[in-house]
Every structure is written in C-alpha cells, then in structure tokens.
Design a protein around this motif. Structure first.
Motif, short mmCIF file in Angstrom:
data_model
loop_
_atom_site.label_atom_id
_atom_site.label_comp_id
_atom_site.label_asym_id
_atom_site.label_seq_id
_atom_site.Cartn_x
_atom_site.Cartn_y
_atom_site.Cartn_z
N GLU A 29 6.39 -14.07 -4.94
CA GLU A 29 5.61 -14.86 -5.90
C GLU A 29 4.63 -13.89 -6.54
O GLU A 29 3.83 -13.26 -5.86
N THR A 32 11.52 -14.46 -1.05
CA THR A 32 11.30 -14.24 -2.48
C THR A 32 9.87 -13.75 -2.68
O THR A 32 9.03 -13.86 -1.80
N THR A 42 8.36 -16.86 -9.45
CA THR A 42 9.05 -16.55 -8.20
C THR A 42 10.32 -15.78 -8.55
O THR A 42 11.09 -16.22 -9.39
N VAL A 43 10.48 -14.61 -7.91
CA VAL A 43 11.65 -13.77 -8.19
C VAL A 43 12.34 -13.41 -6.88
O VAL A 43 11.71 -13.34 -5.82
N GLU A 44 13.64 -13.19 -6.98
CA GLU A 44 14.41 -12.74 -5.83
C GLU A 44 14.13 -11.26 -5.58
O GLU A 44 13.99 -10.48 -6.52
#
Length: 91
Positions: A10, A8, A64-66
């Motif tokens: 940040e 992921t 936090t992203v995929e």
C-alpha cells in the motif's frame, strides 16, 4: 508505505486532489528491490483545451500494488518510488 498480510504494497501519494497520483509502473529491480514510477492522473478527454490545470490543494491517495514476482517479501527489501528509497521490513 506498508506491506499487507496478503503480500501487497500500500503506497500513499501526496498531490493535487483533482489530479491524483497513481503508480504507472511496478517492476522488480532485483530480489530485494521494487521500483515504482508514478504520474498524476489526467483530467478527462472531454475537458476543454487548456483546462488541464490541477488544483493547488494537497490530498492523499492510497494505491495497492502487487509485489513483482522474484522479490522476496520474507526479508527486508527496498521500494524505490520515483527515485526515493523506502525500506520495508516484514512483520
């Protein structure tokens, strides 16, 4: 900006403490590009009309992203956040 061991991203945003910035869109621009668009959070619907002003302080907010499907995180890739290009190099 960091690529975690879980795959992921940040992303750290700098903005108003009372209207923090968050990602609103995360897409794959190509196999080597992630495109992130952000916007400040709005105050609650119960706020009086005209009270949408944000404080003039600076605060950090981490999201936090995929990583979108189709982006190869095993190779260096670009993350474009609101038009600014950041290079991410896997460990």
């Amino acid at each position: 900006m960091a690529l975690t061991d879980a795959g992921t991203l940040e992303i750290v945003f700098l903005g108003s403490g009372s209207c923090p910035t968050f990602p609103v869109s995360v897409t794959a621009g190509s196999a080597s590009t992630v495109v992130v668009e952000s916007a400040p959070a709005e105050k609650g619907d119960d706020a009086p009309a005209g009270s949408m002003a944000c404080t003039a302080d600076l605060s950090l907010t981490t999201s936090t992203v995929e990583v979108p499907a189709g982006v190869d995180i095993r190779k260096p890739f670009s993350v474009i956040v609101d038009g600014y290009d950041h290079r991410v190099v896997p460990r």
